[in-house]
Design a protein around this motif. Sequence first.
Motif, PDB file in Angstrom:
ATOM      1  N   GLU A  85       0.835  -1.200   0.000  1.00 26.75           N
ATOM      2  CA  GLU A  85       0.000   0.000   0.000  1.00 26.75           C
ATOM      3  C   GLU A  85       0.872   1.252   0.000  1.00 26.75           C
ATOM      4  O   GLU A  85       0.599   2.212  -0.728  1.00 26.75           O
ATOM      5  CB  GLU A  85      -0.911  -0.005   1.231  1.00 26.75           C
ATOM      6  CG  GLU A  85      -1.755   1.246   1.353  1.00 26.75           C
ATOM      7  CD  GLU A  85      -2.505   1.307   2.667  1.00 26.75           C
ATOM      8  OE1 GLU A  85      -1.843   1.428   3.730  1.00 26.75           O
ATOM      9  OE2 GLU A  85      -3.729   1.243   2.637  1.00 26.75           O
ATOM     10  N   LYS A  86       1.942   1.249   0.792  1.00 26.79           N
ATOM     11  CA  LYS A  86       2.849   2.399   0.873  1.00 26.79           C
ATOM     12  C   LYS A  86       3.481   2.680  -0.489  1.00 26.79           C
ATOM     13  O   LYS A  86       3.574   3.836  -0.913  1.00 26.79           O
ATOM     14  CB  LYS A  86       3.917   2.111   1.935  1.00 26.79           C
ATOM     15  CG  LYS A  86       4.892   3.243   2.142  1.00 26.79           C
ATOM     16  CD  LYS A  86       5.826   3.019   3.323  1.00 26.79           C
ATOM     17  CE  LYS A  86       6.524   1.699   3.313  1.00 26.79           C
ATOM     18  NZ  LYS A  86       7.539   1.536   4.345  1.00 26.79           N
ATOM     19  N   GLU A 124       2.245   1.853  -3.451  1.00 23.97           N
ATOM     20  CA  GLU A 124       1.207   2.329  -4.370  1.00 23.97           C
ATOM     21  C   GLU A 124       0.879   3.798  -4.124  1.00 23.97           C
ATOM     22  O   GLU A 124       0.701   4.567  -5.072  1.00 23.97           O
ATOM     23  CB  GLU A 124      -0.052   1.465  -4.232  1.00 23.97           C
ATOM     24  CG  GLU A 124       0.133   0.069  -4.783  1.00 23.97           C
ATOM     25  CD  GLU A 124      -1.045  -0.847  -4.505  1.00 23.97           C
ATOM     26  OE1 GLU A 124      -2.039  -0.400  -3.909  1.00 23.97           O
ATOM     27  OE2 GLU A 124      -0.957  -2.027  -4.887  1.00 23.97           O
ATOM     28  N   MET A 137      -6.337   5.218  -1.857  1.00 24.66           N
ATOM     29  CA  MET A 137      -6.926   3.968  -2.339  1.00 24.66           C
ATOM     30  C   MET A 137      -6.886   3.803  -3.857  1.00 24.66           C
ATOM     31  O   MET A 137      -7.177   2.735  -4.367  1.00 24.66           O
ATOM     32  CB  MET A 137      -8.364   3.869  -1.842  1.00 24.66           C
ATOM     33  CG  MET A 137      -8.443   3.893  -0.316  1.00 24.66           C
ATOM     34  SD  MET A 137     -10.116   3.900   0.295  1.00 24.66           S
ATOM     35  CE  MET A 137     -10.578   2.211  -0.034  1.00 24.66           C
TER      36      MET A 137
END
Length: 184
Positions: free
Chosen positions: A4-5, A7, A68
């Motif tokens: 996630e980091k 992205e 997101m």
Amino acid sequence: MAEEKIEIAARMRVLREIEGISAEALADELGFDTPEYKKWESGEAEISVGALVEIANHFGVDLTELVMGKPSRLRTFCLTRAAQGTEVIRRPMYTHWNLAHNFHHKKGEPFLVEAAADTEQKPLSFNTHPGQEFDYVLEGRLLISVGGHEMELGPGDSIYYDSGEPHGMKALGGQRARFLAMVL
């Protein structure tokens, strides 16, 4: 969390490149430390929710889109049922749940935040970001430091402050602390 980091870092970099601004110029314009900003953009360092809010505002995108990768869509209201907020894990000491993740063009970012029970023995981790913040304690005891002033808050206590001042918080008493945070 590592994926996630990376992205989020990639989306930050693309937005900056579309605007045609260097990492140094953007960090300077937003008041961030340039080496730290470069670590955020490369995915090497965690980035605070407050800094993400500021970056999203600078590029004119909602925080939801930056974090997101999906645009927010709701324009009239956004209902978030109990325990249904979108989880945003940015730092190991805290968990944030965005309570209005899908509302388009918010004026502020409301979060339910939990400071882990094991944070009492750890040193305060300080953060700064442009704007202001309002925190309202729901449960537990919270030590908060703002601009070098330490205060202990309990359920029902609140604080409003300039979030450009170094601030940090941690749970006290060996139990988690939960609070509402509105980042403006």
